[in-house]
Design a protein around this motif. Structure first.
Motif, PDB file in Angstrom:
ATOM      1  N   MET A   1       5.290  12.674  -2.941  1.00 26.54           N
ATOM      2  CA  MET A   1       5.932  11.947  -2.068  1.00 26.54           C
ATOM      3  C   MET A   1       7.444  12.285  -2.016  1.00 26.54           C
ATOM      4  O   MET A   1       8.169  12.906  -2.701  1.00 26.54           O
ATOM      5  CB  MET A   1       6.289  10.358  -2.737  1.00 26.54           C
ATOM      6  N   VAL A   2       7.924  11.908  -0.813  1.00 27.88           N
ATOM      7  CA  VAL A   2       9.456  12.013  -0.442  1.00 27.88           C
ATOM      8  C   VAL A   2       9.998  10.869   0.004  1.00 27.88           C
ATOM      9  O   VAL A   2       9.174   9.863   0.714  1.00 27.88           O
ATOM     10  CB  VAL A   2       9.723  13.259   0.643  1.00 27.88           C
ATOM     11  N   HIS A   3      11.094  10.410  -0.195  1.00 26.93           N
ATOM     12  CA  HIS A   3      11.716   8.947  -0.168  1.00 26.93           C
ATOM     13  C   HIS A   3      12.947   9.101   0.828  1.00 26.93           C
ATOM     14  O   HIS A   3      13.624  10.076   0.890  1.00 26.93           O
ATOM     15  CB  HIS A   3      11.931   8.448  -1.574  1.00 26.93           C
ATOM     16  N   MET A   4      12.951   7.919   1.436  1.00 25.54           N
ATOM     17  CA  MET A   4      14.232   7.621   2.256  1.00 25.54           C
ATOM     18  C   MET A   4      15.451   7.812   1.397  1.00 25.54           C
ATOM     19  O   MET A   4      15.540   7.334   0.307  1.00 25.54           O
ATOM     20  CB  MET A   4      14.177   6.392   2.758  1.00 25.54           C
ATOM     21  N   GLY A   5      16.376   8.362   2.131  1.00 29.26           N
ATOM     22  CA  GLY A   5      17.974   8.734   1.488  1.00 29.26           C
ATOM     23  C   GLY A   5      17.770  10.018   0.679  1.00 29.26           C
ATOM     24  O   GLY A   5      18.945  10.364   0.191  1.00 29.26           O
TER      25      GLY A   5
ATOM     26  N   MET B   1      13.470  -2.071   4.137  1.00 27.65           N
ATOM     27  CA  MET B   1      13.491  -2.692   2.975  1.00 27.65           C
ATOM     28  C   MET B   1      12.408  -2.463   2.174  1.00 27.65           C
ATOM     29  O   MET B   1      12.565  -2.767   0.865  1.00 27.65           O
ATOM     30  CB  MET B   1      14.039  -3.959   3.224  1.00 27.65           C
ATOM     31  N   GLU B   2      11.133  -1.975   2.600  1.00 29.50           N
ATOM     32  CA  GLU B   2       9.901  -1.727   1.717  1.00 29.50           C
ATOM     33  C   GLU B   2      10.279  -0.443   1.189  1.00 29.50           C
ATOM     34  O   GLU B   2       9.125  -0.207   0.214  1.00 29.50           O
ATOM     35  CB  GLU B   2       8.868  -1.898   2.592  1.00 29.50           C
ATOM     36  N   THR B   3      11.057   0.385   1.570  1.00 23.48           N
ATOM     37  CA  THR B   3      11.240   1.732   0.692  1.00 23.48           C
ATOM     38  C   THR B   3      11.698   1.502  -0.741  1.00 23.48           C
ATOM     39  O   THR B   3      12.376   0.315  -1.038  1.00 23.48           O
ATOM     40  CB  THR B   3      12.147   2.678   1.563  1.00 23.48           C
ATOM     41  N   GLU B   4      11.770   2.610  -1.424  1.00 19.67           N
ATOM     42  CA  GLU B   4      12.186   2.661  -2.749  1.00 19.67           C
ATOM     43  C   GLU B   4      13.770   2.246  -2.591  1.00 19.67           C
ATOM     44  O   GLU B   4      14.374   1.838  -3.422  1.00 19.67           O
ATOM     45  CB  GLU B   4      11.836   3.974  -3.435  1.00 19.67           C
ATOM     46  N   LEU B   5      14.263   3.018  -1.633  1.00 11.02           N
ATOM     47  CA  LEU B   5      15.655   2.807  -1.632  1.00 11.02           C
ATOM     48  C   LEU B   5      16.017   1.428  -0.952  1.00 11.02           C
ATOM     49  O   LEU B   5      17.226   0.714  -1.578  1.00 11.02           O
ATOM     50  CB  LEU B   5      16.559   3.799  -0.498  1.00 11.02           C
ATOM     51  N   GLY B   6      15.337   0.702  -0.360  1.00  7.53           N
ATOM     52  CA  GLY B   6      15.553  -0.417   0.273  1.00  7.53           C
ATOM     53  C   GLY B   6      15.483  -1.594  -0.780  1.00  7.53           C
ATOM     54  O   GLY B   6      15.972  -2.651  -0.699  1.00  7.53           O
ATOM     55  N   GLN B   7      14.693  -1.288  -1.799  1.00  7.36           N
ATOM     56  CA  GLN B   7      14.582  -2.177  -3.004  1.00  7.36           C
ATOM     57  C   GLN B   7      15.517  -2.163  -4.103  1.00  7.36           C
ATOM     58  O   GLN B   7      15.453  -2.858  -4.901  1.00  7.36           O
ATOM     59  CB  GLN B   7      12.984  -2.037  -3.477  1.00  7.36           C
ATOM     60  N   ILE B   8      16.577  -1.130  -3.915  1.00  2.00           N
ATOM     61  CA  ILE B   8      17.588  -1.124  -4.848  1.00  2.00           C
ATOM     62  C   ILE B   8      18.632  -2.182  -4.567  1.00  2.00           C
ATOM     63  O   ILE B   8      19.145  -2.297  -3.422  1.00  2.00           O
ATOM     64  CB  ILE B   8      18.343   0.097  -4.877  1.00  2.00           C
ATOM     65  N   ALA B   9      18.513  -3.235  -5.285  1.00  6.69           N
ATOM     66  CA  ALA B   9      19.619  -4.475  -5.018  1.00  6.69           C
ATOM     67  C   ALA B   9      21.101  -4.130  -4.947  1.00  6.69           C
ATOM     68  O   ALA B   9      21.563  -3.052  -5.357  1.00  6.69           O
ATOM     69  CB  ALA B   9      19.480  -5.424  -6.149  1.00  6.69           C
TER      70      ALA B   9
ATOM     71  N   PRO C   1       0.818  -1.168   0.086  1.00  5.56           N
ATOM     72  CA  PRO C   1      -0.007  -0.005   0.012  1.00  5.56           C
ATOM     73  C   PRO C   1       0.785   1.347  -0.013  1.00  5.56           C
ATOM     74  O   PRO C   1       0.643   2.091  -0.701  1.00  5.56           O
ATOM     75  CB  PRO C   1      -0.732  -0.294   1.237  1.00  5.56           C
ATOM     76  N   GLY C   2       2.043   1.256   0.765  1.00  2.00           N
ATOM     77  CA  GLY C   2       2.906   2.509   0.834  1.00  2.00           C
ATOM     78  C   GLY C   2       3.393   2.973  -0.567  1.00  2.00           C
ATOM     79  O   GLY C   2       3.627   4.258  -0.921  1.00  2.00           O
ATOM     80  N   HIS C   3       3.216   1.929  -1.456  1.00  2.00           N
ATOM     81  CA  HIS C   3       3.945   2.316  -2.925  1.00  2.00           C
ATOM     82  C   HIS C   3       2.988   3.093  -3.757  1.00  2.00           C
ATOM     83  O   HIS C   3       3.355   3.475  -4.841  1.00  2.00           O
ATOM     84  CB  HIS C   3       4.644   1.139  -3.536  1.00  2.00           C
ATOM     85  N   THR C   4       1.756   3.079  -3.279  1.00  2.00           N
ATOM     86  CA  THR C   4       0.495   3.514  -4.283  1.00  2.00           C
ATOM     87  C   THR C   4       0.001   4.680  -3.480  1.00  2.00           C
ATOM     88  O   THR C   4      -0.976   5.316  -4.356  1.00  2.00           O
ATOM     89  CB  THR C   4      -0.557   2.686  -4.543  1.00  2.00           C
TER      90      THR C   4
END
Length: 920
Positions: free
Chosen positions: A195-199, A216-224, A2-5
């Motif tokens: 939206m503003v994002h972690m990092g 790890m659910e943030t946009e930054l957390g999902q960057i492998a 949900p947080g991503h939408t």
């Protein structure tokens, strides 16, 4: 997830979806429950290096492998006792190195946790500062210019917000954000304006929002693969020591080769000569020095934390010892940052406010002028005023309360102490309004737009929609606010602002400033037609001046005096009025008169060359901007000085980064300034900077002490072996004895020197030159002299025993062996200082060293008196007369070194350090 939408939902829908409360935030109970489900707001780090790999790394040195090979050869020749003993010592040495490295990593990890980021979150209806890792989805948080965004956040309110998103999108320019837009579900990351994002970093403006995703659910957390294992940073000092170690290895190997050749030429066994030479090579190289340096740095940094200074970058420890100028902000650093409104001046009257701190208790008194009177004397010379019926006073308090982002609340422990969440200056305005019956929580209306404070404009404004209409409220530096006004509020009516009015307002501002008050002007304007315009703050109505006191910290005056005795120049740089800055500077002993003060307006008219020419004469800078601070730092550096610079706001980051030591405020500092800094003050206190410099000098001194101790020990062993070879004597030490000496003297005692507190008088000499070698000529002479003493007493013990019993070489070796170990252990006491005697330092001041000497000494005693170990190390039992000789010879190097210190003090002429750091 949900947080991503949430960007595709309205603010109301987003709040409902996450079951949040935009006004009260989450309850503590709900936050705990959500944390159980979502975990902590942190990124998963790569697994640490396994312990077995770190242990194996201790045995990768070439000399260790040569030693192991020599032990194997000894075993093949039937010398099993030597083989097992050598291997046991090698393993023990490796384990000690592993434990030292483990201790250093744990210490550095603890420091890293201390620098963890925080966030301002609304919990139980109260704005709280809490670790960012404790945020959960649905938390309502506030962020402002200079803050790192702690999670992925759906904006609920945004005022002039722009964000640097390069870490996520690669876009180098800041992106403007707005809360009220609803975007299509397919909107790409770089276009999500709500939206503003972690990092990412808020570069301008102020916002509140709801946490949409964490960890790890943030946009930054999902960057492998975004976070690799953190490697311990090597400082320039450690790199220089590594190079020094390589040089020492070369020198030692050359001497060892010479000793090997001399032993073979004397007719000794080739295997024995090889084992002796290899063992001497192992003993001669100070392989424990890198671990000692790392632990010294780690322990020193932990001591700094106890003194409220957190060093973020290891190289800064070395630089601290060379600091010659400290440029400091005034508010909160030189002063207590406990702002209290004491005076209010409107167009018609002057008022004084009683009460101190942040408790909303106090009264208002009408006074004849802006001169302050003691609170106790006020009832005798002035009458009380009811702010609810005094229209001019009430309006000034109201503007201060609206132009505000701080909250005031009693502490949870219920002891009657109130605290401020937010800026202390704004907190003081809230408290003053509450004293006047204007509680911010009870006010009706809402802020629809905000122009945040800017260091160039020196003002901030809010647009407020109230039941009676919409108004613009402004506060800031009196001259900046006054310049935007064309009317003045008098007796409840807006009248034209005359030149006489302007002069009276400025005169009152100077009068308040000269009494060490920080002064703000307040004004209001009509309903702005275009809330998004950048030109709202014009044609305003001036309402009055608010003067607040921020008393100097009591400990700062002593710290400034310490700076002067240490050859360090303290400088105040503030945005306050020159009169306020000068009044505080005089109280602190920074300056004696206005000739040492430079205002920002004058500084702006100078060229860089002009500034560099006068900078040595200026101790106080007032009404400065971020650009001024940067120029001041560069001007000092152009003279060759090593500069420390404090800062808190995002605009201070360039000057903080440009300084040799950038110092951020831990309480009021923005994330951007902290990221740019080398050190963070946990209490925002100038005295903590001076403490950090003292600790920095102490850390560097301790590293030098360990270096001198280790190298002189090794030098003594080499000179002993070389001297015996040149005299044609048998080798005075066996390979296993050499390795044992290396283990018991280079291990615990050298490590214990890391715990040595800064020497008395460490702040009574000028700063160390930044380019000074770690191994100076003076230290080189000390190493050779002390090494010669150790080598001579060992050689003397060996020679005396051989003379007394020419056929008993084992006994002579045992004498030399014991004398060498005890001489180096005793000498560790003298290694605590190159200039002060043991008597002056205090025998018990470093209990860790005493314990290390005791443990190492008992180990050596066990070697000499336990039959089994005596056979392993070829040490026959000593007679009482031999023990007396051993103790007497072992004490000789320490006694000689201490006598030399005494003699040098007698003939030494003290240097006098002037306030400018010049020795005479």
């Amino acid at each position: 997830m949900p947080g991503h939408t949430l960007f595709s939902l309205s603010t109301e829908q987003a709040v409902l979806q996450l079951r949040a409360n935009a006004e009260q935030g989450l309850s503590t109970v709900e936050a705990v429950e959500r944390q159980k489900q979502s975990g902590f707001n942190q990124l998963t780090e790569a697994a640490p290096e396994p312990a077995w790999k770190r242990l194996f790394r201790q045995f990768q040195d070439l000399v260790i492998w040569i030693l192991i090979a020599a032990a194997v050869i000894s075993g093949l020749l039937g010398e099993w006792v030597d083989t097992l003993a050598i291997l046991a010592i090698v393993v023990l040495n490796g384990v000690i190195g592993f434990l030292q490295e483990q201790h250093a990593e744990l210490a550095m990890s603890a420091l890293k946790k201390l620098s963890a980021p925080t966030a301002k979150a609304l919990r139980d209806g109260v704005l709280q500062s809490l670790p960012a890792r404790e945020l959960v989805p649905g938390d309502i948080i506030e962020i402002e210019a200079g803050d790192n965004v702690p999670a992925d956040v759906r904006l609920l309110k945004a005022f002039s917000v722009s964000v640097q998103e390069a870490t996520l999108t690669g876009e180098s320019t800041s992106v403007e954000k707005e809360a009220d837009v609803v975007l299509p579900a397919e909107t790409q990351l770089g276009d999500r304006r709500n939206m503003v994002h972690m990092g990412t970093i808020l570069t301008t403006g102020k916002a509140s929002g709801m946490v949409a995703a964490i960890g790890m659910e943030t946009e930054l957390g999902q960057i492998a693969g975004m976070l690799a294992r953190h490697e311990l940073e090597l400082t320039p000092l450690q790199k220089r020591l590594a190079k020094l170690g390589q040089v020492l290895i070369g020198v030692c190997l050359a001497i060892v080769a010479l000793i090997f050749a001399l032993q073979v030429m004397r007719g000794g066994s080739l295997l024995e000569a090889l084992l002796v030479s290899v063992s001497l090579a192992v003993a001669a190289v100070p392989e424990g020095l890198p671990a000692v340096v790392t632990i010294t740095l780690a322990l020193g940094l932990q001591r700094m934390v106890k003194r409220k200074a957190l060093v973020r970058k290891l190289p800064s420890v070395e630089t601290l010892g060379s600091v010659s100028v400290i440029c400091s902000d005034k508010t909160g650093t030189l002063t207590r940052n406990e702002m209290t409104v004491k005076a209010i001046v409107t167009s018609s009257k002057s008022y004084q406010v009683t009460g101190g701190g942040y408790a909303p208790r106090g009264d208002f008194y009408q006074t004849s002028d802006s001169t302050l009177v003691d609170d106790e004397a006020l009832p005798k010379v002035a009458r009380t005023v009811n702010p609810e019926t005094d229209l001019d006073l009430r309006l000034a308090l109201k503007i201060g309360a609206w132009c505000n982002g701080a909250q005031v609340a009693p502490q949870s422990d219920g002891d009657g102490v109130w605290q401020v969440i937010g800026d202390p200056t704004e907190g003081a305005l809230v408290v003053a309004a509450m004293k006047g019956g204007l509680s911010p929580s009870a006010r009706s209306g809402e802020i629809t737009y905000e122009l945040p404070f800017d260091s160039n404009r020196k003002i901030m404004s809010v647009v407020v929609r109230e039941p009676g209409g919409t108004s613009l409220y402004t506060k800031g530096a009196p001259e900046s606010v006054l310049a935007r006004c064309d009317r003045i509020h008098r007796w409840g009516v807006a009248e034209p602002l005359s030149e006489d009015d302007r002069r009276r307002v400025l005169a009152s501002s100077i009068s308040l400033s000269s009494q060490a008050l920080r002064v703000l002007g307040v004004a209001y304007g009509p309903d702005p037609r275009e809330p998004g315009s950048t030109d709202l703050e014009r044609e305003l109505v001036f309402c009055g001046l608010v003067g607040m006191i921020d008393p100097p910290r009591e400990e700062v005056k002593t710290a400034i005096a310490t700076c002067r005795s240490a050859g360090i120049r303290p400088v105040m740089i503030t945005g306050d009025h020159p009169a306020t800055a000068l009044a505080i500077a005089k109280q602190l002993g920074l300056t004696t008169g206005p000739e040492h003060l430079l205002a920002g307006q004058e500084l702006a008219q100078m060229t860089d060359a002009d500034l560099a020419g006068v900078i040595h004469d200026i101790s106080v800078y007032a009404r400065t901007t971020a650009e001024h601070k940067l120029r001041i730092v560069r001007a000092w550096k152009s003279r060759g000085d090593v500069v420390a610079m404090t800062g808190d706001g995002v605009n201070d980051a360039p000057a903080v980064r440009a300084a040799d030591i950038g110092i951020a405020m831990g309480i009021t500092g923005t994330d951007v300034t902290k990221e740019a800094s080398d050190m963070v003050l946990l209490d925002d206190n100038f005295a903590s900077i001076v403490s950090a410099v003292e600790e920095g000098r102490g850390i560097y001194d301790n590293i030098q002490k360990a270096l001198v101790f280790l190298l002189s020990c090794n030098c003594g062993e080499i000179l002993l072996m070389l001297g015996a070879s040149l005299l044609g004597w048998p080798a005075p030490l066996l390979p296993i004895q050499l390795l044992w000496i290396n283990l018991v003297t280079d291990g615990l005692p050298a490590l214990a020197l890391s715990f040595e507190p800064p020497e008395p008088g460490v702040m009574n000499h000028p700063p160390r030159q930044a380019n000074e070698s770690i191994l100076s000529r003076k230290l080189g002479i000390a190493i050779l002299f002390q090494g010669l003493l150790v080598g001579l007493v060992g050689l003397l013990a060996f020679g005396l025993s051989l003379r007394h019993r020419p056929d008993d070489v084992d006994r002579a070796r045992a004498m030399a062996f014991c004398v060498l170990v005890y001489a180096e252990l005793f000498r560790a006491l003298g290694a605590r200082s190159q200039t002060l005697t043991l008597r002056q330092l205090g025998f018990w001041k470093n209990p860790h060293l005493l314990l290390a000497i005791l443990v190492s000494g008992l180990l050596q005693v066990s070697v000499a008196i336990v039959p089994f170990t005596g056979r392993v190390f070829d040490v026959p039992p000593h007679t009482w007369s031999e023990w007396g000789t051993i103790i007497l010879l072992a004490l000789t190097p320490l006694i000689v070194v201490e006598l030399v210190k005494e003699l040098r003090q007698v003939i030494h002429v003290d240097h006098v350090i002037t306030p400018d750091g010049v020795t005479s």
